[in-house]
Design a protein around this motif. Structure first.
Motif, PDB file in Angstrom:
ATOM      1  N   ARG A  43       0.838  -1.213   0.000  1.00 34.89           N
ATOM      2  CA  ARG A  43       0.000   0.000   0.000  1.00 34.89           C
ATOM      3  C   ARG A  43       0.865   1.253   0.000  1.00 34.89           C
ATOM      4  O   ARG A  43       0.535   2.243  -0.659  1.00 34.89           O
ATOM      5  N   ARG A  44       1.963   1.225   0.752  1.00 38.38           N
ATOM      6  CA  ARG A  44       2.840   2.401   0.760  1.00 38.38           C
ATOM      7  C   ARG A  44       3.416   2.629  -0.637  1.00 38.38           C
ATOM      8  O   ARG A  44       3.594   3.770  -1.067  1.00 38.38           O
ATOM      9  N   TRP A  45       3.759   1.553  -1.332  1.00 38.49           N
ATOM     10  CA  TRP A  45       4.264   1.714  -2.701  1.00 38.49           C
ATOM     11  C   TRP A  45       3.203   2.343  -3.583  1.00 38.49           C
ATOM     12  O   TRP A  45       3.492   3.263  -4.359  1.00 38.49           O
ATOM     13  N   LEU A  46       1.980   1.876  -3.485  1.00 31.41           N
ATOM     14  CA  LEU A  46       0.890   2.448  -4.278  1.00 31.41           C
ATOM     15  C   LEU A  46       0.709   3.929  -3.957  1.00 31.41           C
ATOM     16  O   LEU A  46       0.478   4.750  -4.850  1.00 31.41           O
ATOM     17  N   GLU A  47       0.845   4.287  -2.692  1.00 34.03           N
ATOM     18  CA  GLU A  47       0.664   5.683  -2.292  1.00 34.03           C
ATOM     19  C   GLU A  47       1.768   6.577  -2.835  1.00 34.03           C
ATOM     20  O   GLU A  47       1.573   7.787  -2.993  1.00 34.03           O
ATOM     21  N   SER A  48       2.929   5.986  -3.149  1.00 38.34           N
ATOM     22  CA  SER A  48       4.029   6.779  -3.723  1.00 38.34           C
ATOM     23  C   SER A  48       3.872   6.969  -5.228  1.00 38.34           C
ATOM     24  O   SER A  48       4.601   7.757  -5.826  1.00 38.34           O
ATOM     25  N   CYS A  49       2.921   6.252  -5.823  1.00 35.71           N
ATOM     26  CA  CYS A  49       2.825   6.197  -7.284  1.00 35.71           C
ATOM     27  C   CYS A  49       1.903   7.302  -7.802  1.00 35.71           C
ATOM     28  O   CYS A  49       0.861   7.042  -8.419  1.00 35.71           O
ATOM     29  N   ARG A  50       2.299   8.553  -7.559  1.00 37.14           N
ATOM     30  CA  ARG A  50       1.481   9.692  -7.961  1.00 37.14           C
ATOM     31  C   ARG A  50       2.373  10.798  -8.520  1.00 37.14           C
ATOM     32  O   ARG A  50       3.466  11.041  -8.023  1.00 37.14           O
ATOM     33  N   LEU A  51       1.869  11.474  -9.564  1.00 35.71           N
ATOM     34  CA  LEU A  51       2.551  12.646 -10.097  1.00 35.71           C
ATOM     35  C   LEU A  51       2.332  13.836  -9.171  1.00 35.71           C
ATOM     36  O   LEU A  51       1.288  13.929  -8.512  1.00 35.71           O
ATOM     37  N   PRO A  52       3.275  14.771  -9.134  1.00 33.82           N
ATOM     38  CA  PRO A  52       3.086  15.950  -8.285  1.00 33.82           C
ATOM     39  C   PRO A  52       1.844  16.756  -8.649  1.00 33.82           C
ATOM     40  O   PRO A  52       1.207  17.344  -7.786  1.00 33.82           O
ATOM     41  N   ASN A  53       1.486  16.780  -9.945  1.00 34.98           N
ATOM     42  CA  ASN A  53       0.401  17.656 -10.388  1.00 34.98           C
ATOM     43  C   ASN A  53      -0.927  16.931 -10.613  1.00 34.98           C
ATOM     44  O   ASN A  53      -1.843  17.499 -11.188  1.00 34.98           O
ATOM     45  N   GLU A  54      -1.016  15.668 -10.177  1.00 37.33           N
ATOM     46  CA  GLU A  54      -2.254  14.919 -10.352  1.00 37.33           C
ATOM     47  C   GLU A  54      -2.616  14.204  -9.061  1.00 37.33           C
ATOM     48  O   GLU A  54      -1.752  13.827  -8.286  1.00 37.33           O
ATOM     49  N   GLY A  55      -3.908  13.974  -8.858  1.00 35.92           N
ATOM     50  CA  GLY A  55      -4.336  13.318  -7.634  1.00 35.92           C
ATOM     51  C   GLY A  55      -4.372  11.818  -7.709  1.00 35.92           C
ATOM     52  O   GLY A  55      -4.274  11.138  -6.694  1.00 35.92           O
ATOM     53  N   GLY A  56      -4.533  11.256  -8.913  1.00 39.85           N
ATOM     54  CA  GLY A  56      -4.751   9.832  -9.052  1.00 39.85           C
ATOM     55  C   GLY A  56      -3.477   9.009  -9.062  1.00 39.85           C
ATOM     56  O   GLY A  56      -2.361   9.526  -8.979  1.00 39.85           O
ATOM     57  N   ILE A  57      -3.671   7.693  -9.167  1.00 43.32           N
ATOM     58  CA  ILE A  57      -2.571   6.725  -9.153  1.00 43.32           C
ATOM     59  C   ILE A  57      -2.190   6.379 -10.589  1.00 43.32           C
ATOM     60  O   ILE A  57      -3.046   6.158 -11.446  1.00 43.32           O
ATOM     61  N   MET A  58      -0.898   6.288 -10.843  1.00 45.06           N
ATOM     62  CA  MET A  58      -0.384   5.957 -12.170  1.00 45.06           C
ATOM     63  C   MET A  58      -0.277   4.450 -12.345  1.00 45.06           C
ATOM     64  O   MET A  58      -0.133   3.714 -11.366  1.00 45.06           O
ATOM     65  N   TYR A  59      -0.312   3.996 -13.592  1.00 45.55           N
ATOM     66  CA  TYR A  59      -0.050   2.588 -13.864  1.00 45.55           C
ATOM     67  C   TYR A  59       1.387   2.239 -13.488  1.00 45.55           C
ATOM     68  O   TYR A  59       1.653   1.204 -12.889  1.00 45.55           O
ATOM     69  N   MET A  60       2.303   3.116 -13.850  1.00 43.87           N
ATOM     70  CA  MET A  60       3.709   2.968 -13.478  1.00 43.87           C
ATOM     71  C   MET A  60       4.205   4.321 -12.974  1.00 43.87           C
ATOM     72  O   MET A  60       3.729   5.362 -13.427  1.00 43.87           O
ATOM     73  N   PRO A  61       5.154   4.340 -12.040  1.00 50.30           N
ATOM     74  CA  PRO A  61       5.665   5.622 -11.547  1.00 50.30           C
ATOM     75  C   PRO A  61       6.178   6.499 -12.686  1.00 50.30           C
ATOM     76  O   PRO A  61       6.798   6.037 -13.631  1.00 50.30           O
ATOM     77  N   GLY A  62       5.894   7.787 -12.585  1.00 48.67           N
ATOM     78  CA  GLY A  62       6.363   8.734 -13.584  1.00 48.67           C
ATOM     79  C   GLY A  62       5.431   8.884 -14.764  1.00 48.67           C
ATOM     80  O   GLY A  62       5.702   9.651 -15.685  1.00 48.67           O
ATOM     81  N   ARG A  63       4.328   8.166 -14.778  1.00 48.44           N
ATOM     82  CA  ARG A  63       3.390   8.179 -15.890  1.00 48.44           C
ATOM     83  C   ARG A  63       2.130   8.902 -15.451  1.00 48.44           C
ATOM     84  O   ARG A  63       1.928   9.176 -14.271  1.00 48.44           O
ATOM     85  N   GLY A  64       1.241   9.232 -16.381  1.00 47.92           N
ATOM     86  CA  GLY A  64       0.021   9.942 -16.039  1.00 47.92           C
ATOM     87  C   GLY A  64      -0.945   9.078 -15.242  1.00 47.92           C
ATOM     88  O   GLY A  64      -0.997   7.857 -15.395  1.00 47.92           O
ATOM     89  N   ALA A  65      -1.714   9.711 -14.357  1.00 53.43           N
ATOM     90  CA  ALA A  65      -2.666   8.980 -13.521  1.00 53.43           C
ATOM     91  C   ALA A  65      -3.787   8.382 -14.372  1.00 53.43           C
ATOM     92  O   ALA A  65      -4.222   8.973 -15.356  1.00 53.43           O
ATOM     93  N   GLU A  66      -4.249   7.193 -13.967  1.00 54.09           N
ATOM     94  CA  GLU A  66      -5.274   6.467 -14.700  1.00 54.09           C
ATOM     95  C   GLU A  66      -6.413   6.066 -13.767  1.00 54.09           C
ATOM     96  O   GLU A  66      -6.201   5.731 -12.601  1.00 54.09           O
ATOM     97  N   ILE A  67      -7.610   6.076 -14.332  1.00 53.25           N
ATOM     98  CA  ILE A  67      -8.823   5.788 -13.560  1.00 53.25           C
ATOM     99  C   ILE A  67      -8.809   4.378 -12.973  1.00 53.25           C
ATOM    100  O   ILE A  67      -9.024   4.180 -11.773  1.00 53.25           O
ATOM    101  N   ARG A  68      -8.562   3.361 -13.804  1.00 52.70           N
ATOM    102  CA  ARG A  68      -8.648   1.990 -13.307  1.00 52.70           C
ATOM    103  C   ARG A  68      -7.593   1.729 -12.245  1.00 52.70           C
ATOM    104  O   ARG A  68      -7.875   1.078 -11.224  1.00 52.70           O
ATOM    105  N   CYS A  69      -6.378   2.216 -12.458  1.00 52.17           N
ATOM    106  CA  CYS A  69      -5.315   1.992 -11.488  1.00 52.17           C
ATOM    107  C   CYS A  69      -5.643   2.652 -10.159  1.00 52.17           C
ATOM    108  O   CYS A  69      -5.349   2.107  -9.088  1.00 52.17           O
ATOM    109  N   THR A  70      -6.249   3.822 -10.213  1.00 51.20           N
ATOM    110  CA  THR A  70      -6.633   4.515  -8.987  1.00 51.20           C
ATOM    111  C   THR A  70      -7.683   3.716  -8.228  1.00 51.20           C
ATOM    112  O   THR A  70      -7.616   3.560  -7.000  1.00 51.20           O
ATOM    113  N   MET A  71      -8.668   3.165  -8.943  1.00 46.60           N
ATOM    114  CA  MET A  71      -9.693   2.358  -8.293  1.00 46.60           C
ATOM    115  C   MET A  71      -9.100   1.114  -7.658  1.00 46.60           C
ATOM    116  O   MET A  71      -9.405   0.765  -6.509  1.00 46.60           O
ATOM    117  N   TRP A  72      -8.235   0.411  -8.395  1.00 46.35           N
ATOM    118  CA  TRP A  72      -7.613  -0.786  -7.834  1.00 46.35           C
ATOM    119  C   TRP A  72      -6.778  -0.451  -6.597  1.00 46.35           C
ATOM    120  O   TRP A  72      -6.812  -1.181  -5.603  1.00 46.35           O
TER     121      TRP A  72
END
Length: 553
Positions: A330-359
């Motif tokens: 869970r801590r890894w998932l919480e680190s997987c966010r861009l500075p300018n977006e609220g959601g979770i990315m599929y991979m670190p450094g990438r844009g946030a995605e809806i499905r990944c955020t839900m999972w």
């Protein structure tokens, strides 16, 4: 975002990723070194395997075709100097995504800037053809301009004033490709557009995505510099110093200050910007090439960092959902966010995605952090499209899979400023052939206050397989995704599930070799399949267990 800790290794698949593969090969091509691509034959085979019988390409093997994957696959094969299979069929598939004015990501969706850029360039630059109606496309591109000069994802976004550096790049690149076939001036107030882009530059020389972003970003810098260059302009402040300032001691690049991983998209963006501004320094080119080689997978293709460390949000969330001690996940998932977006990315450094955020949220990320959950809800509201639905990521056209995931996020976060009425309007009008789209539509409408239990019962009855499980189409071959959504939706509507046939299906799709997506598919170690299978086993053992609203396709 801070980099995930390297002292603890999250679960990884070690598999190549299409976006990473495209970025790696294109970067090498920009450096004049595509001929030195590691495992080039395997990389080409990896890309070709994404081609579907309809002529388009999917983001992974067996997934439906979309414009994003079709551009990346055909461009990668072109950069590798590999022949494209049956180009005429690919061109026909692209024509099927034409809306009458612009291109959609898949047939039947609304057009937007991502897809229009991908398909315009694929049709002209890769397939050697043309767009169906250049005049109407030019008019649609012109309608992307906002009052303050920027470009939005769609004319609807532009009307609300929502502009983004990425949308500017995609609009300008689509115009440039069209210009090679139909010479014509840009369809915008160019001085206003240039002024808007220049206002996105920070004093450091880097760029940010929009007026609300507060962190300098290599992705935004590349897109802005390239858009300016295509319009015959340059940045107000020379960004080369900032770009080279993101180099690590080995000479490869990171995406923004404080993120210490030299990943594939940082090199892609840095090289893309540097070549627009002048020659890429030879030492830099060699360092980037060395780093890209480290990101190659043994059989071909690339991932975003070393394959042994290249975790993704879906794999980590799937593992956390079926693991008792999941705090580090869970801590890894919480680190997987861009500075300018609220959601979770599929991979670190990438844009946030809806499905990944839900999972990630379903797996317990930010469970004890209401402030961040509120921010995610606000981010979600900002992704709502003018038609009321949601796409996989910011600016992408709406679809039922993404909108169902958005509803799941809203349930877990409170939903911020998501318009329930507009969500209901989109869902009611969306086509929903087959079991999964119908069930996703039903869950969305129920959340919006319009439950249809009789329709859900009819869908379950129509697609129930006698030997156990549910089929996506008809009632002959059950599959894990459809069975999961069937049991999930039945639970939401208080519809009973016969445990005997469900147990028979689960037994047929598991063995010592792992879990299979269907009784005819080979079993294997896929973490997503294991997750859904395990959650269904838990539901079978405990009928009161509430399945999380996980969607994939």
């Amino acid at each position: 975002m801070t980099a995930p800790a390297t002292t603890w290794a999250p679960p990884v698949t070690g598999d190549p990723d299409l976006w990473c593969t495209y970025a790696a090969v294109r970067t090498l091509a920009w450096l004049g070194r595509a001929g030195q691509t590691p495992a080039a034959a395997g990389t080409a085979d990896f890309v070709r395997a994404r081609r579907n019988p309809d002529g388009g390409y999917g983001w992974s093997k067996g997934m439906p075709s979309d414009a994003w994957a079709t551009f990346y696959c055909t461009s990668t094969l072109t950069d590798l100097d590999q022949p494209l299979p049956e180009v005429a069929e690919t061109a026909r598939w692209l024509a099927g995504t034409w809306s009458g004015e612009a291109y959609a990501m898949t047939p039947g969706q609304e057009p937007e800037a991502w897809a229009t850029h991908f398909s315009t360039r694929t049709a002209i630059e890769v397939c050697g053809g043309d767009v169906p109606d250049a005049r109407r496309l030019l008019s649609w591109l012109g309608a992307l301009q906002t009052r303050d000069g920027g470009l939005g994802w769609t004319p609807g976004h532009a009307a609300s004033g929502a502009a983004d550096v990425r949308a500017v790049y995609y609009g300008v690149a689509a115009w440039r490709a069209l210009h090679t076939r139909h010479p014509t001036p840009p369809p915008w107030d160019v001085p206003a557009l240039l002024s808007w882009l220049h206002r996105r530059q920070s004093p450091s020389g880097a760029f940010r995505f929009d007026a609300e972003a507060d962190t300098d970003c290599m992705w935004a810098t590349y897109r802005a510099v390239a858009a300016l260059g295509m319009l015959g302009a340059r940045p107000s402040i020379d960004p080369v110093g900032w770009i080279t300032g993101q180099q690590l001691p080995d000479g490869a690049f990171t995406r923004w200050p404080g993120y210490p991983v030299a990943d594939v998209w940082a090199s892609f963006c840095a090289v893309g910007a540097l070549r627009q501004l002048g020659p890429v320094p030879p030492g830099t080119a060699e360092a980037v090439q060395r780093r890209i080689a480290e990101l190659g997978c043994p059989g071909g293709g690339f991932t975003y960092r070393e394959p042994s460390l290249a975790a993704d949000a879906l794999t980590v969330a799937a593992t956390a959902l079926t693991t008792d001690d999941a705090d580090e996940l869970r801590r890894w998932l919480e680190s997987c966010r861009l500075p300018n977006e609220g959601g979770i990315m599929y991979m670190p450094g990438r844009g946030a995605e809806i499905r990944c955020t839900m999972w990630a949220l379903a797996a317990g990320a930010f469970a004890d952090d209401p402030v961040t959950r509120t921010r995610i809800g606000d981010w979600l509201a900002g992704l709502q499209n003018p038609d009321g639905g949601f796409g996989f990521w910011h600016g992408r056209g709406s679809d039922l899979v993404s909108t169902a995931a958005a509803v799941g996020i809203a349930e877990l976060t409170g939903g911020g400023r998501v318009s329930v009425e507009r969500v209901a309007g989109y869902a009611a009008a969306a086509p929903s052939q087959g079991l999964r789209p119908g069930l996703q539509q039903a869950r969305i409408l129920a959340w919006a206050g319009h439950p249809e239990p009789h329709r859900v019962q009819a869908l379950l009855d129509t697609h129930r397989v006698r030997g156990g499980g549910w089929a996506g189409h008809g009632n002959r071959m059950p599959d894990l995704l459809s069975t999961y959504e069937a049991v999930l939706t039945a639970g939401r509507f208080g519809i009973g599930v016969d445990p005997g046939p469900l147990a028979a299906f689960l037994d047929r799709t598991t063995s010592a070799a792992g879990v299979a997506w269907s009784p005819l598919a080979p079993p294997g170690p896929d973490p997503l399949a294991r997750c859904l299978h395990g959650l269904l086993r838990r539901r079978l053992a405990d009928p009161g267990f509430r399945l999380p609203a996980l969607t994939l396709s």
